[in-house]
Design an enzyme around this catalytic site. Structure first.
Site, mmCIF file in Angstrom:
data_model
loop_
_atom_site.group_PDB
_atom_site.id
_atom_site.type_symbol
_atom_site.label_atom_id
_atom_site.label_comp_id
_atom_site.label_asym_id
_atom_site.label_seq_id
_atom_site.Cartn_x
_atom_site.Cartn_y
_atom_site.Cartn_z
ATOM 1 N N GLY A 178 0.827 -1.220 0.000
ATOM 2 C CA GLY A 178 0.000 0.000 0.000
ATOM 3 C C GLY A 178 0.850 1.253 0.000
ATOM 4 O O GLY A 178 2.042 1.221 0.307
ATOM 5 N N GLY A 179 0.200 2.366 -0.375
ATOM 6 C CA GLY A 179 0.909 3.638 -0.388
ATOM 7 C C GLY A 179 1.611 3.933 -1.705
ATOM 8 O O GLY A 179 2.200 4.996 -1.875
ATOM 9 N N HIS A 249 -2.846 -5.861 -9.535
ATOM 10 C CA HIS A 249 -4.138 -6.292 -10.089
ATOM 11 C C HIS A 249 -4.145 -6.344 -11.606
ATOM 12 O O HIS A 249 -5.208 -6.414 -12.224
ATOM 13 C CB HIS A 249 -5.299 -5.417 -9.560
ATOM 14 C CG HIS A 249 -5.379 -5.411 -8.068
ATOM 15 N ND1 HIS A 249 -5.506 -6.569 -7.329
ATOM 16 C CD2 HIS A 249 -5.308 -4.393 -7.161
ATOM 17 C CE1 HIS A 249 -5.517 -6.252 -6.038
ATOM 18 N NE2 HIS A 249 -5.384 -4.940 -5.913
HETATM 19 C C1 LIG Z 1 -3.880 -1.717 -3.210
HETATM 20 S S1 LIG Z 1 -2.285 -1.380 -2.657
HETATM 21 C C2 LIG Z 1 -2.079 -2.549 -1.360
HETATM 22 C C3 LIG Z 1 -2.918 -2.223 -0.158
HETATM 23 C C4 LIG Z 1 -2.643 -3.079 1.050
HETATM 24 N N1 LIG Z 1 -2.608 -4.485 0.737
HETATM 25 C C5 LIG Z 1 -3.723 -2.836 2.100
HETATM 26 O O1 LIG Z 1 -4.754 -3.545 2.092
HETATM 27 O O2 LIG Z 1 -3.515 -1.966 2.962
HETATM 28 C C6 LIG Z 1 -1.323 -2.030 -3.958
HETATM 29 C C7 LIG Z 1 0.194 -1.987 -3.766
HETATM 30 O O3 LIG Z 1 0.767 -2.852 -4.754
HETATM 31 C C8 LIG Z 1 2.018 -2.348 -5.120
HETATM 32 N N2 LIG Z 1 2.393 -2.869 -6.442
HETATM 33 C C9 LIG Z 1 2.035 -2.403 -7.683
HETATM 34 N N3 LIG Z 1 2.626 -3.116 -8.651
HETATM 35 C C10 LIG Z 1 3.357 -4.084 -8.042
HETATM 36 C C11 LIG Z 1 4.200 -5.139 -8.513
HETATM 37 N N4 LIG Z 1 4.396 -5.316 -9.820
HETATM 38 N N5 LIG Z 1 4.806 -5.926 -7.598
HETATM 39 C C12 LIG Z 1 4.616 -5.731 -6.263
HETATM 40 N N6 LIG Z 1 3.835 -4.731 -5.767
HETATM 41 C C13 LIG Z 1 3.214 -3.929 -6.632
HETATM 42 C C14 LIG Z 1 1.813 -0.833 -5.111
HETATM 43 O O4 LIG Z 1 3.064 -0.167 -4.953
HETATM 44 C C15 LIG Z 1 0.850 -0.629 -3.959
HETATM 45 O O5 LIG Z 1 1.526 -0.217 -2.794
#
Ligand SMILES: C[S@@+](CC[C@H](N)C(=O)[O-])C[C@H]1O[C@@H](n2cnc3c(N)ncnc32)[C@H](O)[C@@H]1O
Length: 355
Positions: A178-179, A249
């Protein structure tokens, strides 16, 4: 980057918490009482009262919270460990040793005065050791996770699938801390899981380097689309009881991560995919019909895989995933895949043609 030594004290300690007293004592001796005291103090954090906590092991007080408080609560270290990480059925009857009964300066009056407030001090220590186990919706709100009450209503489903694991010494991995680009923000759900799984070791993976404080939280920087890296992570830090994909996602990422990490889920464990709405959105790599090539399409194909022994369609492969799925649950925008041997025999041949 993969701090494999991080749990060298906590992992064996959490395993031994619900074992017999002798085994727990042996474990504390082996790990070193000072290291165990440090783990206990990190877990309980601040105590909301001016009190000194002493923890005794094998006849000697091994450490204490350094305050000059008149109120000293002395507990047995193994009892403190079992109270902190155990459930009610493991809670020992805590023997609280009162401070030495010396009159000191001022005589009897001063002595009684110093003792005033002692029950509150004991209560503060015991409350810190026995945190109330709130439901997941409450914890989501407390820690600011959007898994309930904002964009999503996931916690009811998590409660249902995770209940049997809540008190177990589980290893959890969540993709997506997150963030986003801000290294200083995020971690809401990691904090929530740390509190929900009272004996859980919680790992967070994000493409952005993040620091999230917590005695049972570890953050790792990495890309969920990198299968080789995920395999390494699983080998070093797994096997996991729970993997949750709440990362990019993107449909291709979700599928890559699943195939790389599912082998690192323990039998009886769960792999969860959140935000499946993107499977229907072409700009996220999905397709309006949620068909093959999308993340929901991958999960739908596992339904046929579950019935592998009955299926004659050559498009349903009998690969590793299909042979190791014991159940799938779909809810609005979230799916839970249960790991377990899928080796039941199919119905007898003669029945196929009788219908
Ligand atoms: C929806 S947030 C996660 C929220 C957290 N799980 C919560 O419920 O508090 C999505 C996170 O996925 C990370 N992210 C995006 N692309 C990614 C990748 N290819 N590999 C790992 N993390 C990724 C982003 O930086 C972001 O911080």
């Amino acid at each position: 980057m993969l701090d494999t030594a991080r749990w060298s004290v906590l992992a064996p300690l959490l395993q031994a918490t619900t074992a017999g007293r002798d085994l727990l004592d042996d474990t504390i001796r082996r790990l070193g009482p000072d290291a165990v005291v440090a783990a206990v103090l990190a877990e309980i954090g601040e105590i909301e009262h001016d009190v000194r906590l002493d923890l005794a092991f094998a006849g000697s007080v091994t450490s204490c919270l350094a305050t000059a408080s008149d109120h000293v609560v002395c507990l047995d270290l193994a009892d403190a460990v079992r109270t902190l990480y155990g459930t009610e059925q493991h809670w020992p009857s805590l023997a609280v040793r009162t401070p030495a009964a010396e009159l000191g300066e001022g005589g009897m009056g001063a002595w009684f005065h110093r003792r005033k407030g002692y029950p509150e001090a004991v209560d503060a220590v015991l409350s810190a050791l026995r945190p109330h186990r709130e439901d997941l919706g409450t914890l989501a709100v407390r820690f600011g996770s959007d898994k309930w009450g904002d964009l999503h209503w996931y916690t009811q489903h998590y409660e249902r699938h995770f209940a049997r694991l809540r008190t177990k010494p589980v290893k959890v991995l969540e993709i997506g801390i997150g963030g986003y680009d801000d290294p200083a923000s995020g971690g809401a759900s990691l904090r929530m899981w740390q509190r929900y799984f009272q004996r859980g070791l919680v790992h967070g993976l994000d493409v952005v380097a993040k620091t999230v404080a917590g005695p049972r939280i570890m953050t790792v920087r990495g890309d969920q689309s990198d299968a080789g890296f995920l395999d390494l992570l699983g080998s070093r830090l797994g096997p996991f009881d729970v993997v949750i994909d709440d990362g990019s996602h993107r449909n291709d990422h979700v599928q890559t991560s699943f195939h790389a990490l599912f082998p690192h889920v323990r039998a009886g464990g769960l792999y969860v995919v959140e935000d499946l709405q993107t499977a229907y959105w072409p700009s996220w790599g999905g397709a309006a019909d949620g068909g093959p090539g999308t993340s929901i399409g991958m999960l739908k194909s596992f339904v046929d895989g579950l019935n592998l022994a009955e299926v004659e369609d050559p498009r349903v492969d009998g690969g590793y995933v299909q042979r190791n799925i014991s159940g799938i649950s779909f809810h609005h925008n979230i799916a839970f895949v249960e790991k377990g041997l899928n080796a039941e025999e199919g119905g007898p041949e003669f029945l196929r043609t009788l219908g």
